[in-house]
Design an enzyme around this catalytic site. Structure first.
Site, PDB file in Angstrom:
ATOM      1  N   ARG A  81       0.901  -1.049   0.122  1.00  0.00           N
ATOM      2  CA  ARG A  81       0.058   0.076   0.040  1.00  0.00           C
ATOM      3  C   ARG A  81       0.833   1.218  -0.114  1.00  0.00           C
ATOM      4  O   ARG A  81       2.100   1.333   0.656  1.00  0.00           O
ATOM      5  CB  ARG A  81      -0.745  -0.091   1.283  1.00  0.00           C
ATOM      6  CG  ARG A  81      -2.030  -1.081   1.395  1.00  0.00           C
ATOM      7  CD  ARG A  81      -2.377  -1.026   2.874  1.00  0.00           C
ATOM      8  NE  ARG A  81      -3.425  -2.270   3.113  1.00  0.00           N
ATOM      9  CZ  ARG A  81      -3.146  -3.505   3.244  1.00  0.00           C
ATOM     10  NH1 ARG A  81      -1.875  -3.994   3.390  1.00  0.00           N
ATOM     11  NH2 ARG A  81      -4.248  -4.226   3.387  1.00  0.00           N
ATOM     12  N   ASP A  90       4.075  -3.008  11.246  1.00  0.00           N
ATOM     13  CA  ASP A  90       2.671  -3.019  11.147  1.00  0.00           C
ATOM     14  C   ASP A  90       2.102  -3.002  12.463  1.00  0.00           C
ATOM     15  O   ASP A  90       1.000  -2.223  12.470  1.00  0.00           O
ATOM     16  CB  ASP A  90       1.880  -3.695  10.103  1.00  0.00           C
ATOM     17  CG  ASP A  90       2.452  -5.244  10.598  1.00  0.00           C
ATOM     18  OD1 ASP A  90       3.083  -5.817  11.459  1.00  0.00           O
ATOM     19  OD2 ASP A  90       1.509  -6.327   9.614  1.00  0.00           O
ATOM     20  N   SER A 136       6.798  -5.204   7.752  1.00  0.00           N
ATOM     21  CA  SER A 136       6.251  -6.079   8.649  1.00  0.00           C
ATOM     22  C   SER A 136       6.963  -7.398   8.816  1.00  0.00           C
ATOM     23  O   SER A 136       6.527  -8.373   8.382  1.00  0.00           O
ATOM     24  CB  SER A 136       4.752  -6.574   8.369  1.00  0.00           C
ATOM     25  OG  SER A 136       4.027  -5.243   7.995  1.00  0.00           O
TER      26      SER A 136
HETATM   27  P1  ADP Z   1      -1.097  -8.116   4.967  1.00  0.00           P
HETATM   28  O1  ADP Z   1      -1.057  -6.850   5.281  1.00  0.00           O
HETATM   29  O2  ADP Z   1      -0.267  -9.034   5.270  1.00  0.00           O
HETATM   30  O3  ADP Z   1      -0.831  -8.176   3.031  1.00  0.00           O
HETATM   31  P2  ADP Z   1      -3.939  -8.176   4.963  1.00  0.00           P
HETATM   32  O4  ADP Z   1      -4.177  -7.670   6.572  1.00  0.00           O
HETATM   33  O5  ADP Z   1      -4.425  -7.363   3.845  1.00  0.00           O
HETATM   34  O6  ADP Z   1      -2.417  -8.724   4.949  1.00  0.00           O
HETATM   35  O7  ADP Z   1      -4.603  -9.682   5.173  1.00  0.00           O
HETATM   36  C1  ADP Z   1      -4.444 -10.293   4.052  1.00  0.00           C
HETATM   37  C2  ADP Z   1      -4.892 -11.714   4.369  1.00  0.00           C
HETATM   38  O8  ADP Z   1      -6.044 -11.740   5.037  1.00  0.00           O
HETATM   39  C3  ADP Z   1      -4.865 -12.860   3.347  1.00  0.00           C
HETATM   40  O9  ADP Z   1      -3.808 -13.545   2.953  1.00  0.00           O
HETATM   41  C4  ADP Z   1      -6.035 -13.588   3.437  1.00  0.00           C
HETATM   42  O10 ADP Z   1      -5.629 -14.984   4.002  1.00  0.00           O
HETATM   43  C5  ADP Z   1      -6.740 -13.159   4.681  1.00  0.00           C
HETATM   44  N1  ADP Z   1      -8.137 -12.585   4.091  1.00  0.00           N
HETATM   45  C6  ADP Z   1      -8.500 -11.540   3.610  1.00  0.00           C
HETATM   46  N2  ADP Z   1      -9.829 -11.559   3.440  1.00  0.00           N
HETATM   47  C7  ADP Z   1     -10.222 -12.383   4.121  1.00  0.00           C
HETATM   48  C8  ADP Z   1     -11.641 -13.142   4.477  1.00  0.00           C
HETATM   49  N3  ADP Z   1     -12.695 -12.300   3.833  1.00  0.00           N
HETATM   50  N4  ADP Z   1     -11.811 -14.012   5.189  1.00  0.00           N
HETATM   51  C9  ADP Z   1     -10.638 -14.715   5.601  1.00  0.00           C
HETATM   52  N5  ADP Z   1      -9.481 -14.196   5.452  1.00  0.00           N
HETATM   53  C10 ADP Z   1      -9.454 -13.070   4.576  1.00  0.00           C
HETATM   54 MG    MG Z   2      -0.756  -5.337   6.949  1.00  0.00          MG
END
Ligand code: ADP
Ligand code: MG
Length: 505
Positions: free
Chosen positions: A108, A224, A171
């Site tokens: 992001r 994070d 993170s």
């Molecule tokens: P990061 O910051 O580590 O990229 P996020 O906080 O965006 O991670 O979370 C992404 C993760 O959350 C994905 O790997 C997925 O496994 C899980 N995820 C996203 N949406 C859902 C959902 N609706 N239900 C369950 N798990 C989800």
């Molecule tokens: Mg994150």
């Protein structure tokens, strides 16, 4: 009846008997195979059991490991890393700040405009997935990608010549030397770029920014969890800890400097410092580990590490369920002949696991669709679809309950779990009579937690089971949308040279 007729009749009867016997045998063997699938389910459920007594053991183990990690480097699987963040935003910050959030599935870039009085006037967040090849390529390629994304973002803004303070949310475990620098200890969550380990990741980004001609430097390098804590605290000063449950899982909290034994003589203006626990690597013999967890660990690039994370976070939950379903497919024929796809690692992602668990249609039509379209398993009967839902439920429930135990571990370390008698009113938010419970806020974010309501319900339920209703009522889990990135921008504001906006923690 002639001889021929008799012979035909006897022949027919024999064939009928043989068919009937074959049918009975087939049915018996189908029943035996179904029983095998159910036995595997029961065994898995027992292996994943997290009754309150076991959760309390996990809580206590977490507290012991926190102490050990604060006592010496290498004293525990919990690294308890210093962040050098000893001041959090207080709501008086003003101006435009940027941040980059690099940490897992999504990347992001954020622009945050803040005004006095905890007002976020404007915020812009751009997401994009991180190309898989960059997670295993070279340091330069990864950081060039990040720098170019920031460049393209900034070119679309009209505040081109402002002096820019940049927060960098990174993170992964980092050993910080200051609030704006720190070296990578190791990669997690599927990243593996050998030559980054040991390097100052803020410097890597600064170099990439310079290579693409940007006059921006990292002002605050934060985990994070720390960004999330900063945003939580910006809105609510009772926020003492932050938890991430997304692709990975981690937590941080505010510790007194005199409790950070491994850094004797550490002085901060506030007497406190945010500690990045790196709790994904927590381990205890009380964790309910199954054969499937061991198989999962063997598939990953960071074997024997991040054991807690591998039971809790989005990167892994779907895969644990896939391993269970695969074994069922091998040892019974509940999925018929078309179960080959179940042998592909990571084919069942956690959002699908969530959708399966949350399908509340009477005929489980969403489960049928996911099995058909994503796992190439057509026509699974209703009872098999129910079995799949149950597997996803067990995986989810264990994960959420262990996350709850982790949170209570932090509360216990802070004396806010009600176990030592309720804490008295020494908090800055004061005004409470002695003996009253102190209000405690834990900032929380992550795609798994935010996107999966059953997970949240199981987590809340476990908090009540461990803490009891009264203490649980004093604890608020507050979602901070995009907190890790916005919080990093706020920390950049706090630590930028033109800002004196600080509040001791
Ligand atoms: P990061 O910051 O580590 O990229 P996020 O906080 O965006 O991670 O979370 C992404 C993760 O959350 C994905 O790997 C997925 O496994 C899980 N995820 C996203 N949406 C859902 C959902 N609706 N239900 C369950 N798990 C989800
Ligand atoms: Mg994150």
């Amino acid at each position: 009846m002639g001889r021929v007729g008799l012979g035909v009749a006897v022949g027919c009867a024999a064939v009928t008997c043989a068919i009937a016997a074959a049918l009975v045998a087939r049915r018996a063997s189908a029943r035996a195979r179904w029983r095998r699938a159910v036995a595997l389910l029961r065994e898995f459920e027992e292996g994943c059991a997290t009754p309150p007594a076991r959760l309390r053991q996990v809580v206590d183990a977490m507290v012991v490991e926190m102490h050990a990690g604060l006592a010496s480097d290498g004293g525990s699987k919990l690294k308890m890393l210093l962040t050098f963040v000893d001041a959090l935003p207080n709501g008086n910050e003003e101006g435009i700040y940027y941040s980059i959030d690099l940490g897992g599935t999504n990347f992001r870039v954020l622009r945050v405009e803040v005004g006095a009085g905890s007002v976020i006037i404007n915020q812009k967040v751009e997401h994009q997935p991180i190309p898989e090849e960059l997670t295993k390529g070279t340091t330069e390629d990864l950081f060039n990608f990040v720098a170019l994304a920031l460049k393209s973002f900034l070119e679309r803004e009209d505040d081109q010549d402002l002096k820019r303070a940049l927060g960098f949310t990174f993170s992964f475990p980092v050993r910080q030397n200051s609030v704006s620098s720190g070296s990578l200890i190791r990669w997690t969550k599927g990243f593996s770029i050998e030559d980054t380990v040991g390097k100052d990741v803020a410097q890597c980004l600064n170099d990439a920014l310079a290579r693409c001609g940007l006059n921006v430097r990292v002002t605050a390098l934060v985990n994070d969890t720390v960004g999330t804590l900063a945003l939580g605290h910006y809105y609510d000063e009772d926020t003492v800890a932050a938890v991430i449950i997304g692709s990975g899982t981690n937590a941080c909290y505010i510790e007194r400097t005199d409790a950070i034994i491994k850094c004797q003589g550490l002085l901060t203006n506030s007497g406190g410092m945010v500690i990045n626990m790196e709790w994904g690597n927590f381990w205890s013999s009380h964790l309910p580990r199954t054969l499937y967890d061991i198989s999962l660990d063997e598939e990953t690039q960071n074997r024997n590490d991040q054991g807690f994370e591998k039971m809790i976070s989005g990167m892994y939950l779907g895969e644990i369920a896939r391993l269970v379903l695969h074994r069922m497919a091998q040892e019974s024929d509940v999925f018929g002949d078309a179960a080959d796809s179940l042998s592909s690692p990571f084919i069942l992602s956690t959002p699908f696991l969530a959708a399966i668990r949350e399908d509340d249609s009477p005929d489980l039509s969403e489960v049928r669709r996911i099995l058909q379209e994503h796992l190439k398993i057509p026509d699974a009967p209703l009872k098999t679809r129910r079995l799949v839902v149950k597997v996803c439920d067990i995986v989810t429930r264990r994960a959420a309950r262990l996350a709850a135990a982790g949170i209570v571990g932090i509360l216990k370390k802070l004396g806010r779990d009600g176990s030592g008698g309720v804490a008295s009113s020494s908090s800055s938010s004061g005004g409470r009579a002695r003996g009253q419970l102190r209000r405690t806020v834990v900032a929380i974010e992550g795609g798994l937690y935010q996107g999966y309501s059953v997970f949240r319900e199981y987590l809340d339920e476990a908090l009540v089971e461990i803490l009891g209703e009264e203490v649980a009522r004093s604890v608020t889990l507050r979602v901070t949308e995009d907190g890790s990135g916005i919080g990093a921008a706020l920390l950049a504001a706090v630590h930028s040279s033109n800002s004196q906006q600080q509040v001791p923690i």
